[in-house]
Design a protein around this motif. Structure first.
Motif, short mmCIF file in Angstrom:
data_model
loop_
_atom_site.label_atom_id
_atom_site.label_comp_id
_atom_site.label_asym_id
_atom_site.label_seq_id
_atom_site.Cartn_x
_atom_site.Cartn_y
_atom_site.Cartn_z
N SER A 59 -39.78 -42.95 -19.44
CA SER A 59 -39.86 -43.01 -17.98
C SER A 59 -40.89 -44.02 -17.50
CB SER A 59 -40.22 -41.63 -17.42
OG SER A 59 -41.60 -41.34 -17.63
N GLY A 60 -41.78 -44.42 -18.41
CA GLY A 60 -42.83 -45.35 -18.04
C GLY A 60 -44.13 -44.66 -17.66
N ALA A 61 -44.13 -43.33 -17.71
CA ALA A 61 -45.36 -42.57 -17.43
C ALA A 61 -46.14 -42.37 -18.71
CB ALA A 61 -45.02 -41.23 -16.81
N ARG A 62 -47.47 -42.30 -18.60
CA ARG A 62 -48.32 -42.00 -19.75
C ARG A 62 -48.59 -40.51 -19.80
NH1 ARG A 62 -51.16 -46.58 -17.81
NH2 ARG A 62 -52.69 -45.18 -16.84
N MET A 63 -48.31 -39.91 -20.94
CA MET A 63 -48.50 -38.47 -21.09
C MET A 63 -49.98 -38.17 -21.31
SD MET A 63 -46.64 -35.96 -23.80
CE MET A 63 -47.34 -36.84 -25.20
N ARG A 64 -50.51 -37.25 -20.52
CA ARG A 64 -51.90 -36.82 -20.68
C ARG A 64 -51.88 -35.35 -21.03
NH1 ARG A 64 -56.87 -36.22 -21.39
NH2 ARG A 64 -58.50 -36.96 -19.98
N GLU A 65 -52.04 -35.03 -22.33
CA GLU A 65 -51.95 -33.65 -22.82
C GLU A 65 -53.24 -32.89 -22.53
OE1 GLU A 65 -50.64 -33.44 -26.94
OE2 GLU A 65 -50.11 -35.57 -26.80
N VAL A 66 -53.07 -31.63 -22.15
CA VAL A 66 -54.25 -30.79 -21.92
C VAL A 66 -54.04 -29.43 -22.57
CG1 VAL A 66 -54.88 -31.91 -19.76
CG2 VAL A 66 -53.35 -29.93 -19.72
N GLY A 67 -55.17 -28.74 -22.86
CA GLY A 67 -55.12 -27.41 -23.43
C GLY A 67 -54.76 -27.40 -24.90
N ALA A 68 -54.50 -26.19 -25.39
CA ALA A 68 -54.05 -26.00 -26.77
C ALA A 68 -52.58 -25.56 -26.72
CB ALA A 68 -54.90 -24.93 -27.45
N THR A 99 -51.86 -26.20 -5.74
CA THR A 99 -53.09 -26.36 -4.96
C THR A 99 -53.91 -27.53 -5.49
OG1 THR A 99 -53.17 -23.99 -4.47
CG2 THR A 99 -55.22 -25.23 -4.24
N LEU A 100 -54.00 -27.64 -6.83
CA LEU A 100 -54.75 -28.73 -7.45
C LEU A 100 -54.10 -30.08 -7.14
CD1 LEU A 100 -56.97 -29.75 -9.34
CD2 LEU A 100 -55.42 -29.28 -11.27
N ALA A 101 -52.77 -30.14 -7.26
CA ALA A 101 -52.07 -31.40 -7.00
C ALA A 101 -52.26 -31.83 -5.55
CB ALA A 101 -50.59 -31.24 -7.33
N ALA A 102 -52.25 -30.86 -4.64
CA ALA A 102 -52.38 -31.18 -3.22
C ALA A 102 -53.75 -31.76 -2.90
CB ALA A 102 -52.13 -29.93 -2.38
N THR A 103 -54.78 -31.26 -3.58
CA THR A 103 -56.12 -31.78 -3.32
C THR A 103 -56.26 -33.23 -3.78
OG1 THR A 103 -56.98 -31.00 -5.45
CG2 THR A 103 -57.13 -29.48 -3.56
N ARG A 104 -55.44 -33.63 -4.71
CA ARG A 104 -55.48 -35.01 -5.23
C ARG A 104 -54.35 -35.87 -4.66
NH1 ARG A 104 -59.27 -34.95 -9.52
NH2 ARG A 104 -60.34 -32.94 -9.33
N ALA A 105 -53.54 -35.30 -3.77
CA ALA A 105 -52.44 -36.03 -3.12
C ALA A 105 -51.45 -36.62 -4.12
CB ALA A 105 -52.99 -37.14 -2.22
N ILE A 106 -51.12 -35.82 -5.14
CA ILE A 106 -50.10 -36.23 -6.12
C ILE A 106 -49.05 -35.12 -6.20
CG2 ILE A 106 -51.70 -37.65 -7.47
CD1 ILE A 106 -51.73 -35.35 -9.53
N GLU A 121 -58.62 -41.82 -12.16
CA GLU A 121 -58.06 -42.63 -11.06
C GLU A 121 -56.62 -43.06 -11.36
OE1 GLU A 121 -59.87 -46.93 -12.58
OE2 GLU A 121 -60.64 -45.99 -10.75
N ASP A 122 -56.17 -42.89 -12.63
CA ASP A 122 -54.81 -43.26 -13.00
C ASP A 122 -53.82 -42.09 -12.96
OD1 ASP A 122 -55.47 -45.94 -13.52
OD2 ASP A 122 -56.14 -45.45 -15.56
N THR A 123 -54.31 -40.90 -12.61
CA THR A 123 -53.42 -39.74 -12.59
C THR A 123 -52.44 -39.86 -11.43
OG1 THR A 123 -55.18 -38.36 -13.53
CG2 THR A 123 -53.31 -37.23 -12.50
N ARG A 124 -51.15 -39.70 -11.74
CA ARG A 124 -50.11 -39.87 -10.72
C ARG A 124 -49.30 -38.59 -10.48
NH1 ARG A 124 -52.88 -43.49 -10.25
NH2 ARG A 124 -52.49 -45.73 -10.44
N ALA A 125 -49.29 -37.66 -11.44
CA ALA A 125 -48.49 -36.45 -11.27
C ALA A 125 -48.93 -35.38 -12.25
CB ALA A 125 -47.00 -36.75 -11.48
N GLY A 158 -48.75 -44.81 -14.84
CA GLY A 158 -49.88 -43.94 -14.59
C GLY A 158 -49.82 -42.71 -15.49
N ASP A 159 -50.76 -41.80 -15.32
CA ASP A 159 -50.83 -40.60 -16.15
C ASP A 159 -50.07 -39.44 -15.50
OD1 ASP A 159 -52.45 -42.02 -17.81
OD2 ASP A 159 -54.33 -41.10 -17.14
N ALA A 160 -49.36 -38.68 -16.33
CA ALA A 160 -48.75 -37.42 -15.91
C ALA A 160 -49.34 -36.34 -16.80
CB ALA A 160 -47.23 -37.47 -16.06
#
Length: 349
Positions: free
Chosen positions: A193-202, A246-253, A217-221, A168-170
């Motif tokens: 680790s088997g996780a897919r890196m999802r880069e954000v920002g600059a 707070t953001l992670a809690a709203t998505r249950a990750i 829907e693939d975001t895991r952490a 999934g995406d981290a």
């Protein structure tokens, strides 16, 4: 006369009184090998000189004994040995980082020279788990629900991601894609680790909205890495653990916070700039915190994971956890080091 013929036989040398001390101090096969190496050196020297005359040393048992002693000293010298740190860098990675406290050394000696309850539950009288050792102390010192110790901080991060973000995406800020010692980089660790890196920002600026827009829907952490070996200053912005939690809690990750160095006390007491501690990160809402047992903590090399019990229970069940586990000596030294932190002043001493 060919001087090489004056080279004494191995057995003749070994039976001489000059070699008796060497045979008492070193294994016979090692002494034999050293004699043969010295004979080969002498033979090569005589051949290179193309001399037909004898040399006084060629048949001298005392000379051979002295030369063989030099060879043995080199061969038997430990590969890992004590050095003087004159670099000006107190916690030098190449020089073994922090020397252990006397209490930690004593604990290692005590456990190394006897049997122990490494994986035996003394109260229940049955097989136990090595993962319980140090856990209670870490819960006490950090306020975490649970704790787990593996063999280093990179392993701790790999285990957390492999357990909770496999396939999934981290999400991680581009400004936190750091390189640690030995040219190991966070993107490579995440990949393994088997996780897919999802880069954000600059590189220099990231906002909460960047994280929000990266969710699928693939975001895991969400992963937040503390850049302990460099700083971005000036036109820079980052998102704190509290907002990400707070953001992670709203998505249950889970929100995973990699601190790197495992500081357990206020950096001001060490006259250092502020460094985040596990306690601060947990209070801010991080679900999983990873850090080193050596470096600023001053213990043995180890990876410490603290956080919410349900996430750490899943890590213990991961088959990879066994491959990353620590031995009894590491646990003994880490426990003794952590005990010192019950009294921060004592820990500083």
């Amino acid at each position: 006369m060919d001087a090489r013929r004056a080279i004494p036989a191995v057995e003749r040398l070994l039976s001489s009184e000059e070699f008796a001390p060497l045979l008492r101090a070193s294994p016979r096969p090692l002494v034999v090998d050293a004699v043969q190496r010295v004979q080969s050196e002498v033979r090569s020297t005589l051949t290179a000189s193309n001399s037909s005359s004898t040399i006084a040393d060629a048949a001298d048992a005392s000379w051979y004994a002295a030369r063989v002693a030099e060879v043995l000293a080199h061969v038997e010298r430990p590969s890992l040995r004590a050095v003087i740190n004159a670099t000006g860098v107190v916690l030098h990675t190449n020089l073994g980082r922090a020397p252990l406290a006397e209490a930690a050394i004593a604990a290692m000696l005590r456990i190394a020279t006897s049997y122990s309850n490494l994986e035996y539950d003394l109260a229940a009288g049955e097989r136990g788990s090595r993962y319980v050792h140090c856990a209670a102390l870490l819960r006490e010192l950090t306020g975490a629900e649970d704790a787990l110790v593996v063999n280093n901080n990179a392993a701790a991060l790999v285990l957390a991601l492999n357990t909770h973000a496999l396939a999934g995406d981290a999400i991680i800020s581009r400004g936190e894609l750091v390189e640690i010692g030995g040219s190991f980089r966070v993107p490579e660790i995440m990949e393994r680790s088997g996780a897919r890196m999802r880069e954000v920002g600059a590189t220099n600026r990231v906002y909460l909205s960047d994280y929000e827009e990266a969710f699928t829907e693939d975001t895991r952490a969400i992963l937040k890495v503390h850049p302990s070996n460099f700083r971005i200053s000036g036109f820079a912005a980052e998102v704190g653990i509290d907002e990400l939690a707070t953001l992670a809690a709203t998505r249950a990750i889970p929100l995973i916070a990699d601190l790197g160095s495992g500081l357990m006390i206020d950096a001001k007491l060490l006259r250092l700039p502020h460094e985040p501690t596990a306690m601060e990160s947990l209070r801010a809402g991080a679900d999983i915190v990873t850090m080193s047992g050596d470096k600023l903590l001053g213990g043995p090399q180890a990876g410490i994971i603290v956080g919410r019990k349900r996430y750490l229970d899943a890590m213990r069940r991961n088959p990879m956890c066994r491959a990353l586990r620590v031995d009894k000596l590491t646990l003994a030294a880490l426990e003794a080091t952590l005990v010192l932190y019950r009294d921060p002043k004592r820990a500083l001493r």
